[in-house]
Design an enzyme around this catalytic site. Structure first.
Site, short mmCIF file in Angstrom:
data_model
loop_
_atom_site.label_atom_id
_atom_site.label_comp_id
_atom_site.label_asym_id
_atom_site.label_seq_id
_atom_site.Cartn_x
_atom_site.Cartn_y
_atom_site.Cartn_z
N THR A 37 -0.35 0.94 6.91
CA THR A 37 -0.17 -0.19 5.98
C THR A 37 0.13 -1.44 6.79
O THR A 37 0.80 -1.37 7.82
CB THR A 37 0.98 0.08 4.98
OG1 THR A 37 1.16 -1.10 4.18
CG2 THR A 37 2.29 0.43 5.66
N GLY A 38 -0.40 -2.57 6.33
CA GLY A 38 -0.16 -3.81 7.06
C GLY A 38 -1.39 -4.71 7.00
O GLY A 38 -2.21 -4.59 6.10
N GLY A 76 -10.01 -4.11 3.30
CA GLY A 76 -9.08 -3.93 4.42
C GLY A 76 -9.26 -2.58 5.11
O GLY A 76 -10.32 -1.95 5.02
N ASP A 77 -8.22 -2.15 5.78
CA ASP A 77 -8.29 -0.90 6.55
C ASP A 77 -8.11 0.35 5.70
O ASP A 77 -8.54 1.43 6.10
CB ASP A 77 -7.19 -0.91 7.63
CG ASP A 77 -5.79 -1.01 7.00
OD1 ASP A 77 -5.61 -1.85 6.08
OD2 ASP A 77 -4.91 -0.24 7.40
N THR A 127 0.79 -1.21 0.00
CA THR A 127 0.00 0.00 0.00
C THR A 127 0.84 1.28 0.00
O THR A 127 1.95 1.29 0.51
CB THR A 127 -0.82 -0.13 1.30
OG1 THR A 127 -1.59 -1.30 1.17
CG2 THR A 127 -1.66 1.03 1.63
N1 ASP Z 1 -3.52 -2.62 4.69
C1 ASP Z 1 -3.76 -3.17 3.38
C2 ASP Z 1 -4.98 -4.07 3.46
O1 ASP Z 1 -5.14 -4.75 4.46
C3 ASP Z 1 -2.63 -3.96 2.83
C4 ASP Z 1 -1.26 -3.33 2.91
O2 ASP Z 1 -1.08 -2.35 3.61
O3 ASP Z 1 -0.33 -3.83 2.27
O4 ASP Z 1 -5.71 -4.13 2.51
#
Ligand code: ASP
Length: 348
Positions: A253-254, A232-233, A202
């Site tokens: 991100t995560g 996602g978030d 992200t």
């Molecule tokens: N946070 C993002 C999600 O869960 C993914 C990412 O940050 O790589 O969709």
């Protein structure tokens, strides 16, 4: 007459706005101070995991993105314009999981999520599962500015995008050989979701402009192999993105599910806001205090089983990061002249 109406409208806006949020007009220019932080994802990014070529390409892309945002802020532009300049650039760069280069779903399609928030009036816009907009951050911004809603999804969001005249692309625009291989390996059970997801991600940006206004934005393709319309978030205001002139601007991100459960972005801003109202008042918090609050929330995320990180900007001109993964693609710059781009956990 027109001028009178404009003044009246301005007055109405001021009267309707929450009294305690400082607006551009109310804030001193603070010697034109500004700050910006950006990210391009967090995960198992270690020396040896990415090649020296990838390392170089990523650093160059982060530097250009940081420069694009800094340029807007140096010229007196808004925090919102600065973060949009950063995020559109990173969405167009195939090295990141947003726009071109987004990860594939289980059905080998691309479904993109994005959100944006303006800390001066708490206005926000978000889109989830969109499939045809070249730059999803522009669609999130259009939702914020041109619709009565905060969040649109799927076909409806795609239709709104066309109505807004945003650039549309064919479904194969987002694809890159690297992302295709990831989903094909996953479908062939050659690699687990954990292995493909925890490397690159992200993109996001947060900023404070020279008027003291703050903004945050995030854009992503989500997680490789996502199914059932998983969101996602990143497009969830309060989880992956939040901005409030009284406390901070955050982009995350995560592992999104954990960021949603802890409402990470809002949680950090709230802890800062409470601390300001309880103790520090106008003077604001030191960067050490802000860092501790961010680190505490990321530690709680870790205890829950979540991995990833956040970038922050504060109304006191600070910009920084907190993450619990081995690395995070990141950069920050301030009007004091500080500027850096980093990848691994042991870098500044
Ligand atoms: N946070 C993002 C999600 O869960 C993914 C990412 O940050 O790589 O969709």
């Amino acid at each position: 007459m027109i001028r009178f109406l404009m003044r009246l409208t301005g007055l109405a806006v001021l009267l309707c706005a929450p009294a305690s949020i400082a607006h551009a007009e109310d804030v001193q220019t603070k010697d034109a101070r500004w700050s910006i932080a950006i990210h391009g994802g967090a995960g198992t990014i270690e020396r040896g995991v990415i090649t020296p070529e990838q390392d170089g390409e990523i650093r160059a892309a982060l530097s250009t993105a940081l420069e694009a945002g800094s340029k807007v802020l140096k010229a007196g532009g808004t925090a919102t314009d600065a973060i949009v300049a950063v995020i559109t650039f990173l969405e167009d760069n195939p090295n990141f999981n947003a726009g071109k280069g987004a990860v594939f779903t289980w059905d080998k399609t691309n479904e993109l999520d994005s959100s944006i928030m303006d800390g001066s009036d708490l206005s926000a816009g978000a889109v989830a599962g969109v499939t045809a907009t070249k730059n999803p951050i522009l669609l999130a911004r259009a939702v914020k500015d041109n619709s009565p809603h905060v969040m649109l999804s799927g076909k409806g969001a795609d239709a709104f995008s066309r109505e807004q005249g945003l650039e549309q692309v064919e479904p194969d625009y987002y694809a890159t050989p690297y992302r295709l291989k990831q989903i094909e390996d996953m479908l062939a059970e050659k690699v687990s979701a954990k292995d493909v997801d925890y490397k690159f991600g992200t993109v996001g940006a947060v900023a404070m402009d020279s008027k003291g206004n703050m903004a945050a934005g995030t854009s992503t393709g989500g997680m490789t192999g996502k199914r059932w319309g998983r969101i996602g978030d990143s497009p969830v205001i309060g989880a992956g993105t939040y901005a409030d002139n009284r406390s901070c601007a955050i982009s995350a991100t995560g592992s999104g599910e954990y960021f949603i459960r802890l409402a990470v972005a809002h949680e950090i801003c709230t802890r800062i806001k409470m601390r300001v109202s309880d103790r520090e008042g106008e003077a604001g918090l030191s960067q050490t205090d802000v860092q501790k609050i961010a680190d505490d929330v990321i530690a709680e995320l870790g205890e829950l089983g979540g991995t990833g990180g956040i970038i922050y900007a504060t109304p006191w001109g600070q910009a920084g990061y907190s993450f619990n993964t081995p690395g995070m693609y990141r950069g920050r710059a301030t009007s004091d002249g500080a500027q850096s781009v980093s990848i691994y956990g042991d870098e500044g």
